[in-house]
Each structure stands twice: as C-alpha cells, then as structure tokens.
Design an enzyme around this catalytic site. Sequence first.
Site, short mmCIF file in Angstrom:
data_model
loop_
_atom_site.label_atom_id
_atom_site.label_comp_id
_atom_site.label_asym_id
_atom_site.label_seq_id
_atom_site.Cartn_x
_atom_site.Cartn_y
_atom_site.Cartn_z
N SER A 149 -0.55 9.08 9.17
CA SER A 149 -0.53 9.28 7.72
C SER A 149 -1.61 10.29 7.35
O SER A 149 -2.57 10.49 8.10
CB SER A 149 -0.84 7.94 7.04
OG SER A 149 -1.11 8.11 5.66
N TYR A 162 -6.20 0.31 4.30
CA TYR A 162 -5.12 1.16 4.83
C TYR A 162 -5.72 2.39 5.53
O TYR A 162 -5.27 2.78 6.62
CB TYR A 162 -4.20 1.60 3.69
CG TYR A 162 -3.00 2.40 4.14
CD1 TYR A 162 -1.88 1.78 4.70
CD2 TYR A 162 -2.95 3.79 3.97
CE1 TYR A 162 -0.76 2.52 5.09
CE2 TYR A 162 -1.84 4.53 4.36
CZ TYR A 162 -0.75 3.90 4.92
OH TYR A 162 0.35 4.63 5.32
N1 LIG Z 1 5.64 6.34 2.31
C1 LIG Z 1 4.53 7.06 2.43
O1 LIG Z 1 4.06 7.70 1.48
C2 LIG Z 1 3.82 7.09 3.77
C3 LIG Z 1 2.80 8.06 3.94
C4 LIG Z 1 2.13 8.12 5.15
C5 LIG Z 1 2.47 7.23 6.17
N2 LIG Z 1 3.44 6.30 5.99
C6 LIG Z 1 3.73 5.38 7.08
O2 LIG Z 1 5.09 5.49 7.44
C7 LIG Z 1 5.47 4.28 8.11
C8 LIG Z 1 6.82 3.85 7.58
O3 LIG Z 1 6.69 3.54 6.21
P1 LIG Z 1 7.76 3.97 5.11
O4 LIG Z 1 7.05 4.77 4.09
O5 LIG Z 1 8.97 4.51 5.74
O6 LIG Z 1 8.04 2.54 4.41
P2 LIG Z 1 9.27 1.54 4.51
O7 LIG Z 1 8.82 0.26 3.89
O8 LIG Z 1 10.50 2.16 3.97
O9 LIG Z 1 9.44 1.34 6.08
C9 LIG Z 1 8.65 0.44 6.80
C10 LIG Z 1 9.57 -0.53 7.51
O10 LIG Z 1 8.77 -1.39 8.33
C11 LIG Z 1 9.31 -2.70 8.21
N3 LIG Z 1 8.26 -3.68 8.50
C12 LIG Z 1 7.18 -3.97 7.75
N4 LIG Z 1 6.46 -4.94 8.33
C13 LIG Z 1 7.11 -5.25 9.48
C14 LIG Z 1 6.86 -6.18 10.51
N5 LIG Z 1 5.81 -7.02 10.46
N6 LIG Z 1 7.71 -6.23 11.56
C15 LIG Z 1 8.79 -5.42 11.61
N7 LIG Z 1 9.09 -4.52 10.64
C16 LIG Z 1 8.25 -4.45 9.60
C17 LIG Z 1 9.78 -2.80 6.77
O11 LIG Z 1 10.74 -3.84 6.60
C18 LIG Z 1 10.37 -1.42 6.55
O12 LIG Z 1 11.73 -1.36 6.90
C19 LIG Z 1 4.35 3.28 7.90
O13 LIG Z 1 3.57 3.19 9.08
C20 LIG Z 1 3.54 3.91 6.77
O14 LIG Z 1 2.19 3.52 6.82
C21 LIG Z 1 4.13 6.23 4.80
#
Ligand SMILES: NC(=O)c1ccc[n+]([C@@H]2O[C@H](COP(=O)([O-])OP(=O)(O)OC[C@H]3O[C@@H](n4cnc5c(N)ncnc54)[C@H](O)[C@@H]3O)[C@@H](O)[C@H]2O)c1
Length: 281
Positions: A149, A162
């Site tokens: 991230s 975070y």
């Molecule tokens: N959205 C943003 O702005 C952003 C920015 C930087 C990094 N990220 C990172 O991207 C990654 C994906 O996030 P996203 O934005 O696609 O969100 P998202 O919520 O759409 O996807 C995350 C997925 O992980 C699953 N999940 C959560 N806890 C879990 C667990 N204990 N066991 C199994 N599955 C689990 C959720 O059900 C979800 O489907 C994360 O690591 C997040 O920190 C996101």
Amino acid sequence: MTTTGWLDGDVALITGAGSGIGRAVALRYLREGASVAVFGRELDRLQSTVEAAGADADRVLPLVGDVRSADDLSAAVAATVERFGKLDVLVPNAGIWDFNRSISRTTPDEIGAIYDELFDINVKGYLLTVSTAWRELVKTEGSIVMTLSNAAYYAAGGGPVYTAAKHATRGLVTQLAYELAPKVRVNGVAVGGLRTDLRGPESAGLKDRSIEQSFAKRDGERGPNMWLPLHDASTDPDDSTGPYVLLASKRNASVITGTVIHADGGIGVRGFATAAGGDDL
Ligand SMILES: NC(=O)c1ccc[n+]([C@@H]2O[C@H](COP(=O)([O-])OP(=O)(O)OC[C@H]3O[C@@H](n4cnc5c(N)ncnc54)[C@H](O)[C@@H]3O)[C@@H](O)[C@H]2O)c1
C-alpha cells in the site's frame, strides 16, 4: 484453449479474491492464461468472482477460509494442487483498514483491539499464507506477489495501526525474498487508493463500513484524485493489475526479487503548492 498471455499455464492462489484488488488480479491473471484459486471468507463473494470470469470460469476454484487459520490455508493449498496440479504464483492480499483511526482519537483499549484484529489479518495472515504454500512454490520455481500500500511508505494512508502493518509487510518482502531465494521470488505492489469494499475491524465497529464510502465523502469540489501528480489515476482496481502480472511472470521478471512496484499515481513525487508541476503543459 489457445492464449498468448504472460502467465500461460501458470496456477495462482490469491487471498481476499472475492472483491476489490484480489478479484481484479484474479480476473487479469485469467486473461493472461493462468488458472486461479480464489480464497476468501465468504462464498457468495467468491462465487461472484467465478461468475465475472464468464467463459473462463472453469479455470477458477473458489476456496472458503480465513487467513488467520493455518488449517484453512493448508487445505486451500492442497485443494489448488489437487485441482490444477501445481502452484506457481501466490498473492497474499486479504486485508482490512483502520479508517484512519489516529492515536489522539482512540483510547488505549481501542488501539489495542484494532491492533490485534488488523495485525492478525494483515500481517500474520500474510505470514501464514506464505508458510503454508512456499513448498509448492519451490517445486515450480514460482513467486509471491504481495499487496502492499502507499501506507507501506507514507503517512496518512491509514491510522498508525494500518500504517505499521503495511510497513511490516514491506519487511516481509525483503526478508522472504532473502529466505526463499534462489528458488522463489518475492515482490510487492504498493497500490494507492482504490474504490473497493475494504472494511474495518469488527472490534472497532467498522466491519460494515467500506473505504468507498470514505472516498465518496472526500471527492468534494476538486474531484477524485486531484491530490495526485497523475490526477486521473484511476481508482478502478483493474488499472492496478499490470504490476501483478509483470512480477508473477517467469519470462519477464526472472531477475526481480525483493522489489516493490509503486502503483499509486505518483504519491512520492507530489509537490507542495500543487500536486503536479506540469499543470500548464
Ligand atoms: N482500497 C484501497 O484503497 C487500498 C489501498 C492500498 C492497499 N490496499 C490493500 O489491498 C488489499 C485488498 O483490499 P481491497 O481494497 O481490495 O479491499 P476488499 O475488502 O475489496 O478486499 C479484501 C478482501 O479480503 C477479504 N478478507 C478480509 N479479511 C479476511 C480474512 N480474515 N480471511 C480471508 N479473507 C479476508 C475480504 O472479504 C475481501 O474480499 C488489502 O491488503 C488492502 O490493505 C487497499
């Protein structure tokens, strides 16, 4: 089927692939010729990824489990190898966010609860994902591509919990790239803000709130992303999938390990008065 993708014939396992970036990477990997096992907590979310795969759905294996459970992950790795014969690419990606809960706006009890839940998923979850899968990656001389991230480098991508967790995963890229070389490459993609369903810790009452709602509040009069040098950097997760393809590709990234690609619209080259210097060009 004849494809000419960068991941032709490869097999990937992606955690948190029922939504957001995990799902986008799964669908992109399919288009690049891979088969994908999609792991997540909720079957209906995983099924929606299978449905989105359309004609390629036969190359998607949905696997329900929690990344905090080594048993769930071990079973997922075994099921992937049983179905597709091997594992080439592992994408630890499942995570939650802390909704910018700052140190000054939380009590010690609250910060402790957020820490326990978020580090369990975002850091221990990544470790367990690798711990249960690395032997299969050694067999194929495969690779790991972790979702990092902007918060792995800069302030204000979250609160202190975070930010610390994402810095920790940056450490995992470095350490695991060392430990698993020369057989397995380990890299990361530091994605920027994405309009996804990213949720918060249940312990802080943030389980049902999504980051998309926070973006909607922040768009304001300047419009989305105007604080970034690449003003029009998309927040569609699909636009961030290219680095995941490059780093997973044995043909194109065989000499790359311990590296993180920043896919965040240029946060690191943001200016003071204006986000970009070339606005009059
Ligand atoms: N959205 C943003 O702005 C952003 C920015 C930087 C990094 N990220 C990172 O991207 C990654 C994906 O996030 P996203 O934005 O696609 O969100 P998202 O919520 O759409 O996807 C995350 C997925 O992980 C699953 N999940 C959560 N806890 C879990 C667990 N204990 N066991 C199994 N599955 C689990 C959720 O059900 C979800 O489907 C994360 O690591 C997040 O920190 C996101």
